[in-house]
Design a protein around this motif. Structure first.
Motif, PDB file in Angstrom:
ATOM      1  N   TRP A  34       0.963 160.738 -21.827  1.00 26.19           N
ATOM      2  CA  TRP A  34       0.373 161.786 -21.001  1.00 26.19           C
ATOM      3  C   TRP A  34       0.182 161.234 -19.597  1.00 26.19           C
ATOM      4  CZ3 TRP A  34       0.460 161.788 -26.041  1.00 26.19           C
ATOM      5  CH2 TRP A  34       0.549 163.025 -26.696  1.00 26.19           C
ATOM      6  N   ILE A  35       0.596 162.023 -18.597  1.00 28.04           N
ATOM      7  CA  ILE A  35       0.577 161.572 -17.206  1.00 28.04           C
ATOM      8  C   ILE A  35       0.019 162.676 -16.312  1.00 28.04           C
ATOM      9  CG2 ILE A  35       2.527 160.001 -17.549  1.00 28.04           C
ATOM     10  CD1 ILE A  35       4.346 162.086 -16.250  1.00 28.04           C
ATOM     11  N   GLY A  36      -0.153 162.352 -15.050  1.00 27.63           N
ATOM     12  CA  GLY A  36      -0.645 163.327 -14.082  1.00 27.63           C
ATOM     13  C   GLY A  36       0.479 164.200 -13.551  1.00 27.63           C
ATOM     14  N   ALA A  37       0.106 165.317 -12.959  1.00 33.59           N
ATOM     15  CA  ALA A  37       1.091 166.273 -12.443  1.00 33.59           C
ATOM     16  C   ALA A  37       1.917 165.684 -11.303  1.00 33.59           C
ATOM     17  CB  ALA A  37       0.386 167.546 -11.980  1.00 33.59           C
ATOM     18  N   VAL A  38       1.289 164.904 -10.431  1.00 32.85           N
ATOM     19  CA  VAL A  38       2.017 164.312  -9.309  1.00 32.85           C
ATOM     20  C   VAL A  38       3.079 163.350  -9.819  1.00 32.85           C
ATOM     21  CG1 VAL A  38       1.780 162.803  -7.289  1.00 32.85           C
ATOM     22  CG2 VAL A  38       0.098 164.600  -7.702  1.00 32.85           C
ATOM     23  N   GLU A  39       2.709 162.524 -10.785  1.00 30.55           N
ATOM     24  CA  GLU A  39       3.656 161.565 -11.344  1.00 30.55           C
ATOM     25  C   GLU A  39       4.763 162.272 -12.125  1.00 30.55           C
ATOM     26  OE1 GLU A  39       0.317 161.369 -11.655  1.00 30.55           O
ATOM     27  OE2 GLU A  39      -0.033 159.720 -10.236  1.00 30.55           O
ATOM     28  N   ALA A  40       4.411 163.356 -12.822  1.00 28.74           N
ATOM     29  CA  ALA A  40       5.420 164.139 -13.536  1.00 28.74           C
ATOM     30  C   ALA A  40       6.458 164.679 -12.553  1.00 28.74           C
ATOM     31  CB  ALA A  40       4.764 165.288 -14.303  1.00 28.74           C
ATOM     32  N   THR A  41       5.978 165.177 -11.418  1.00 32.28           N
ATOM     33  CA  THR A  41       6.889 165.680 -10.386  1.00 32.28           C
ATOM     34  C   THR A  41       7.761 164.560  -9.849  1.00 32.28           C
ATOM     35  OG1 THR A  41       5.314 167.404  -9.787  1.00 32.28           O
ATOM     36  CG2 THR A  41       7.002 166.873  -8.161  1.00 32.28           C
ATOM     37  N   ALA A  42       7.171 163.385  -9.612  1.00 33.14           N
ATOM     38  CA  ALA A  42       7.933 162.241  -9.087  1.00 33.14           C
ATOM     39  C   ALA A  42       9.030 161.816 -10.063  1.00 33.14           C
ATOM     40  CB  ALA A  42       6.992 161.071  -8.795  1.00 33.14           C
ATOM     41  N   ILE A  43       8.719 161.803 -11.344  1.00 34.18           N
ATOM     42  CA  ILE A  43       9.712 161.431 -12.353  1.00 34.18           C
ATOM     43  C   ILE A  43      10.797 162.506 -12.443  1.00 34.18           C
ATOM     44  CG2 ILE A  43      10.080 161.041 -14.828  1.00 34.18           C
ATOM     45  CD1 ILE A  43       7.244 159.723 -14.827  1.00 34.18           C
ATOM     46  N   ALA A  44      10.388 163.774 -12.444  1.00 33.92           N
ATOM     47  CA  ALA A  44      11.358 164.871 -12.507  1.00 33.92           C
ATOM     48  C   ALA A  44      12.277 164.859 -11.287  1.00 33.92           C
ATOM     49  CB  ALA A  44      10.637 166.211 -12.619  1.00 33.92           C
ATOM     50  N   PHE A  45      11.728 164.618 -10.100  1.00 27.08           N
ATOM     51  CA  PHE A  45      12.552 164.510  -8.887  1.00 27.08           C
ATOM     52  C   PHE A  45      13.606 163.433  -9.068  1.00 27.08           C
ATOM     53  CE2 PHE A  45       9.877 166.187  -5.036  1.00 27.08           C
ATOM     54  CZ  PHE A  45      10.031 167.480  -5.493  1.00 27.08           C
ATOM     55  N   ALA A  46      13.181 162.248  -9.519  1.00 30.87           N
ATOM     56  CA  ALA A  46      14.125 161.134  -9.684  1.00 30.87           C
ATOM     57  C   ALA A  46      15.176 161.469 -10.730  1.00 30.87           C
ATOM     58  CB  ALA A  46      13.368 159.863 -10.067  1.00 30.87           C
ATOM     59  N   GLN A  47      14.767 162.078 -11.812  1.00 32.03           N
ATOM     60  CA  GLN A  47      15.702 162.404 -12.887  1.00 32.03           C
ATOM     61  C   GLN A  47      16.722 163.443 -12.444  1.00 32.03           C
ATOM     62  OE1 GLN A  47      13.999 163.888 -16.593  1.00 32.03           O
ATOM     63  NE2 GLN A  47      15.348 162.462 -17.657  1.00 32.03           N
ATOM     64  N   GLN A  48      16.296 164.369 -11.582  1.00 32.48           N
ATOM     65  CA  GLN A  48      17.184 165.429 -11.134  1.00 32.48           C
ATOM     66  C   GLN A  48      17.931 165.055  -9.854  1.00 32.48           C
ATOM     67  OE1 GLN A  48      14.732 168.933 -10.817  1.00 32.48           O
ATOM     68  NE2 GLN A  48      14.200 168.905 -12.976  1.00 32.48           N
ATOM     69  N   GLY A  49      17.654 163.873  -9.317  1.00 33.60           N
ATOM     70  CA  GLY A  49      18.340 163.442  -8.106  1.00 33.60           C
ATOM     71  C   GLY A  49      17.872 164.150  -6.847  1.00 33.60           C
ATOM     72  N   VAL A  50      16.675 164.707  -6.876  1.00 33.71           N
ATOM     73  CA  VAL A  50      16.125 165.394  -5.715  1.00 33.71           C
ATOM     74  C   VAL A  50      15.692 164.357  -4.679  1.00 33.71           C
ATOM     75  CG1 VAL A  50      14.252 166.877  -4.873  1.00 33.71           C
ATOM     76  CG2 VAL A  50      15.344 167.359  -7.076  1.00 33.71           C
ATOM     77  N   PRO A  52      13.637 164.089  -1.306  1.00 33.02           N
ATOM     78  CA  PRO A  52      12.762 164.850  -0.411  1.00 33.02           C
ATOM     79  C   PRO A  52      13.099 164.545   1.049  1.00 33.02           C
ATOM     80  CG  PRO A  52      11.581 162.991  -1.358  1.00 33.02           C
ATOM     81  CD  PRO A  52      12.930 163.027  -2.011  1.00 33.02           C
ATOM     82  N   PRO A  53      12.750 165.441   1.949  1.00 32.64           N
ATOM     83  CA  PRO A  53      13.057 165.224   3.361  1.00 32.64           C
ATOM     84  C   PRO A  53      12.362 163.984   3.931  1.00 32.64           C
ATOM     85  CG  PRO A  53      11.780 167.243   3.058  1.00 32.64           C
ATOM     86  CD  PRO A  53      12.094 166.721   1.706  1.00 32.64           C
ATOM     87  N   ARG A  54      11.210 163.651   3.386  1.00 32.58           N
ATOM     88  CA  ARG A  54      10.490 162.440   3.793  1.00 32.58           C
ATOM     89  C   ARG A  54      10.117 161.698   2.526  1.00 32.58           C
ATOM     90  NH1 ARG A  54       6.011 163.123   7.816  1.00 32.58           N
ATOM     91  NH2 ARG A  54       6.579 160.974   8.199  1.00 32.58           N
ATOM     92  N   PRO A  55      10.024 160.371   2.586  1.00 32.49           N
ATOM     93  CA  PRO A  55       9.740 159.598   1.369  1.00 32.49           C
ATOM     94  C   PRO A  55       8.396 159.948   0.747  1.00 32.49           C
ATOM     95  CG  PRO A  55      10.330 158.145   3.201  1.00 32.49           C
ATOM     96  CD  PRO A  55      10.191 159.522   3.759  1.00 32.49           C
ATOM     97  N   LEU A  56       8.420 160.164  -0.558  1.00 35.17           N
ATOM     98  CA  LEU A  56       7.180 160.305  -1.315  1.00 35.17           C
ATOM     99  C   LEU A  56       6.676 158.896  -1.647  1.00 35.17           C
ATOM    100  CD1 LEU A  56       8.225 163.209  -3.709  1.00 35.17           C
ATOM    101  CD2 LEU A  56       6.928 163.358  -1.579  1.00 35.17           C
ATOM    102  N   THR A  57       5.533 158.795  -2.269  1.00 38.92           N
ATOM    103  CA  THR A  57       4.914 157.494  -2.522  1.00 38.92           C
ATOM    104  C   THR A  57       5.846 156.528  -3.246  1.00 38.92           C
ATOM    105  OG1 THR A  57       2.748 158.552  -2.609  1.00 38.92           O
ATOM    106  CG2 THR A  57       2.928 156.354  -3.569  1.00 38.92           C
ATOM    107  N   HIS A  58       6.518 156.991  -4.306  1.00 41.89           N
ATOM    108  CA  HIS A  58       7.387 156.100  -5.068  1.00 41.89           C
ATOM    109  C   HIS A  58       8.649 155.738  -4.277  1.00 41.89           C
ATOM    110  CE1 HIS A  58       4.784 158.167  -7.998  1.00 41.89           C
ATOM    111  NE2 HIS A  58       4.659 156.935  -8.450  1.00 41.89           N
TER     112      HIS A  58
END
Length: 157
Positions: A34-50, A52-58
């Motif tokens: 179980w993880i937080g929503a922000v981290e879930a989004t970060a993992i999903a972004f990486a998995q989908q190859g998204v 972002p226009p500016r670097p996110l934390t990871h």
């Protein structure tokens, strides 16, 4: 340590709590964390190859590693105490940093580093999915193919 791969992230109902699902590379056990929503989004972004226009934390952490000449060797999911998972980020320099598994996984997915899990942890918290239940896992994978990072945003964000 046993190599695992990220199957994906999803929102567990009815709690609306995101989870990341890891799978043993050469086995039949799965490890839900179980993880937080922000981290879930970060993992999903990486998995989908998204990208972002500016670097996110990871992304920033990856750039920081690269800028200082370090590489991420592996992420180790080490233990669980009172339902809380722990991880270690192992750098090529030999430095090891304690971290949350969700952040560690998000960073590993951006760097291509391998993810491993303590065998004792898989024995304790892993869920064996025999071949005949693989159809259920395939349905979960189909869900993951159609989920977007926005699905993990809370209504008040």
């Amino acid at each position: 340590m046993i190599a695992v791969e990220v199957v994906g992230v999803r929102v567990e109902m009815p709690s609306n709590q995101p989870i990341v699902l890891l799978r043993e590379v050469d086995g039949e056990r799965y490890l839900p964390i179980w993880i937080g929503a922000v981290e879930a989004t970060a993992i999903a972004f990486a998995q989908q190859g998204v990208v972002p226009p500016r670097p996110l934390t990871h992304d920033l952490l990856k750039l920081l590693l690269e800028g200082t000449g370090n590489t991420l060797d592996e992420v180790r999911i080490t233990e669980m105490n009172d339902g809380v998972f722990f991880a270690v980020i192992a750098l090529s320099s030999g430095v090891e940093i304690e971290a949350r598994p969700s952040d560690s996984i998000a960073l590993a997915m951006r760097t291509g580093a391998r993810i491993v899990c303590a065998e004792e942890l898989l024995d304790e918290a892993g869920i064996a999915v025999p071949d005949e239940r693989e159809e259920e896992v395939e349905k979960f994978r189909e869900f993951l193919d159609h989920v977007s990072p926005e699905d993990f945003e809370s209504p008040d964000s």
